[in-house]
Motif scaffolding. Structure first.
Motif, PDB file in Angstrom:
ATOM      1  N   GLY A   1     -17.528  -2.100   2.197  1.00 46.65           N
ATOM      2  CA  GLY A   1     -17.528  -2.125   0.735  1.00 46.65           C
ATOM      3  C   GLY A   1     -17.525  -0.705   0.191  1.00 46.65           C
ATOM      4  O   GLY A   1     -17.795   0.253   0.919  1.00 46.65           O
ATOM      5  N   ALA A   2     -17.234  -0.580  -1.097  1.00 51.73           N
ATOM      6  CA  ALA A   2     -16.987   0.734  -1.710  1.00 51.73           C
ATOM      7  C   ALA A   2     -18.062   1.805  -1.455  1.00 51.73           C
ATOM      8  O   ALA A   2     -17.710   2.939  -1.138  1.00 51.73           O
TER       9      ALA A   2
ATOM     10  N   SER B   1      -0.081   4.972  -6.098  1.00 54.13           N
ATOM     11  CA  SER B   1       1.362   4.782  -6.013  1.00 54.13           C
ATOM     12  C   SER B   1       1.895   4.149  -7.294  1.00 54.13           C
ATOM     13  O   SER B   1       1.131   3.619  -8.099  1.00 54.13           O
ATOM     14  N   SER B   2       3.236   4.218  -7.466  1.00 58.63           N
ATOM     15  CA  SER B   2       3.792   3.661  -8.707  1.00 58.63           C
ATOM     16  C   SER B   2       3.614   2.137  -8.742  1.00 58.63           C
ATOM     17  O   SER B   2       3.415   1.549  -9.803  1.00 58.63           O
ATOM     18  N   SER B   3       3.633   1.496  -7.542  1.00 56.71           N
ATOM     19  CA  SER B   3       3.473   0.037  -7.561  1.00 56.71           C
ATOM     20  C   SER B   3       2.049  -0.377  -7.933  1.00 56.71           C
ATOM     21  O   SER B   3       1.840  -1.340  -8.671  1.00 56.71           O
ATOM     22  N   SER B   4       1.042   0.388  -7.452  1.00 53.70           N
ATOM     23  CA  SER B   4      -0.317  -0.002  -7.828  1.00 53.70           C
ATOM     24  C   SER B   4      -0.576   0.367  -9.289  1.00 53.70           C
ATOM     25  O   SER B   4      -1.337  -0.315  -9.975  1.00 53.70           O
ATOM     26  N   ASP B   5       0.088   1.422  -9.780  1.00 55.54           N
ATOM     27  CA  ASP B   5      -0.054   1.760 -11.203  1.00 55.54           C
ATOM     28  C   ASP B   5       0.563   0.642 -12.055  1.00 55.54           C
ATOM     29  O   ASP B   5       0.000   0.253 -13.084  1.00 55.54           O
TER      30      ASP B   5
ATOM     31  N   VAL C   1      -0.481  -5.422   1.358  1.00 57.43           N
ATOM     32  CA  VAL C   1      -0.394  -5.593  -0.108  1.00 57.43           C
ATOM     33  C   VAL C   1      -1.757  -5.308  -0.741  1.00 57.43           C
ATOM     34  O   VAL C   1      -1.849  -4.659  -1.783  1.00 57.43           O
ATOM     35  N   ILE C   2      -2.822  -5.749  -0.073  1.00 54.25           N
ATOM     36  CA  ILE C   2      -4.170  -5.483  -0.607  1.00 54.25           C
ATOM     37  C   ILE C   2      -4.451  -3.986  -0.611  1.00 54.25           C
ATOM     38  O   ILE C   2      -4.913  -3.430  -1.612  1.00 54.25           O
TER      39      ILE C   2
ATOM     40  N   PRO D   1      -6.255  -0.287  -4.708  1.00 56.82           N
ATOM     41  CA  PRO D   1      -6.169   0.924  -5.536  1.00 56.82           C
ATOM     42  C   PRO D   1      -6.161   0.619  -7.029  1.00 56.82           C
ATOM     43  O   PRO D   1      -6.785   1.337  -7.814  1.00 56.82           O
ATOM     44  N   ALA D   2      -5.475  -0.468  -7.422  1.00 55.71           N
ATOM     45  CA  ALA D   2      -5.425  -0.805  -8.859  1.00 55.71           C
ATOM     46  C   ALA D   2      -6.828  -1.146  -9.363  1.00 55.71           C
ATOM     47  O   ALA D   2      -7.248  -0.680 -10.432  1.00 55.71           O
TER      48      ALA D   2
END
Ligand code: B12
Length: 213
Positions: free
Chosen positions: A177-178, A2-6, A36-37, A43-44
């Motif tokens: 976890g990832a 998303s633009s916010s995480s970018d 928010v996380i 994502p960031a």
């Protein structure tokens, strides 16, 4: 992405803590801390990991971004994230640990979600298999939550679970976890009882396992 995480990613790459903080404050006006996380921070950081893998950012940028995000988490969750919170006795006995790995942010978030929901949880921090087994047995842990971000550590969970079945067969293990998000069968392969793809998943999982606060 998303633009916010970018926008957060750009702030992190520039090591601009103030801007990162502002983005967080804007997001908090609209979303819960967990949202928010999931929408912004994770994502960031994942994109940052991709950049690093492709040789497009420095390890120092990842390191500093991790530090900045740790601080952002403190702002999101306040003292619930503190290591100093008193732990009271009595069931249910939950334990949480990072296995052979230095990626601690995921574990901190899961622990915070549990505490906010009223669960008591022993935080074992970062552990190797032998020490963790010893402590889980000594503390009479009933459900062990493991967080890993490195694939080798995620695979080591198999050894942990095999040995745990020998010394404390009743302990149930939830992983996250990832590596478990990248491979949706990995949790079964290592012998876990359940997997959580995000921190918020832990509450329905515990409910399914019949564990109440
Ligand atoms: C920040 C970061 C670091 C920081 C960690 C800071 C800290 N205090 O944690 C530092 C700089 C220390 C670091 C170091 C390294 N890192 Co690093 N790092 C990352 C990065 C960019 C973000 C990780 C993160 O914090 N994400 C945000 C958190 C919130 O997400 P999360 O952990 O997934 O947790 C969420 C869910 O998974 C879930 N969850 C997590 N655990 C659990 C448990 C349960 C029970 C449940 C229910 C849910 C759950 O809840 C959380 C919230 O939703 C990732 C990239 C990525 N794709 O993840 C690479 C990454 C994990 N790192 C990587 C590597 C290779 C390293 C280093 C080896 C680099 C090096 N060459 O030195 C070192 C070694 C560290 C070690 N031995 O452990 C690789 C791993 C490759 C692999 N598959 O094995 C990645 C994937 C980057 C990449 N693409 O190459 N790293």
């Amino acid at each position: 992405m998303s633009s916010s995480s970018d926008a957060l990613l750009q702030a992190l790459l520039a090591l601009n803590r103030v801007q990162a903080q502002e983005l967080l404050a804007q997001a908090r006006a609209e979303y819960s801390p967990l949202e928010v996380i999931e929408i912004l921070i994770r994502p960031a950081l994942e994109e940052l990991g991709q950049l690093w893998e492709g040789g497009d950012c420095a390890l120092s940028q990842i390191y500093m971004s991790g530090r900045i995000c740790e601080e952002l988490l403190e702002e999101l969750f306040g003292e619930a994230l503190s290591d100093d919170l008193p732990e009271t006795d009595g069931p249910p006995r939950l334990g949480i640990a990072v296995l052979e790995d230095y990626h601690l942010l995921g574990k901190q978030i899961v622990r915070t979600v549990l505490r906010a929901a009223g669960y008591r949880v022993h935080d074992y921090g970062r552990q190797d298999v032998d020490t963790l087994l010893e402590q889980v047995r000594a503390d009479g842990i009933e459900v062990l939550l493991i967080s890993t971000l490195m694939l080798p550590a995620a695979l080591r969970v198999r050894t942990l679970i095999e040995r745990l079945r020998e010394v404390a067969p009743g302990v149930r293990v939830v992983v996250g976890g990832a590596p478990y998000r990248f491979d949706d069968q990995l949790w079964r392969e290592v012998g876990a009882d359940a997997v959580g793809l995000s921190a918020g998943d832990i509450l329905p999982i515990l409910e399914r396992l019949g564990v109440k606060p």
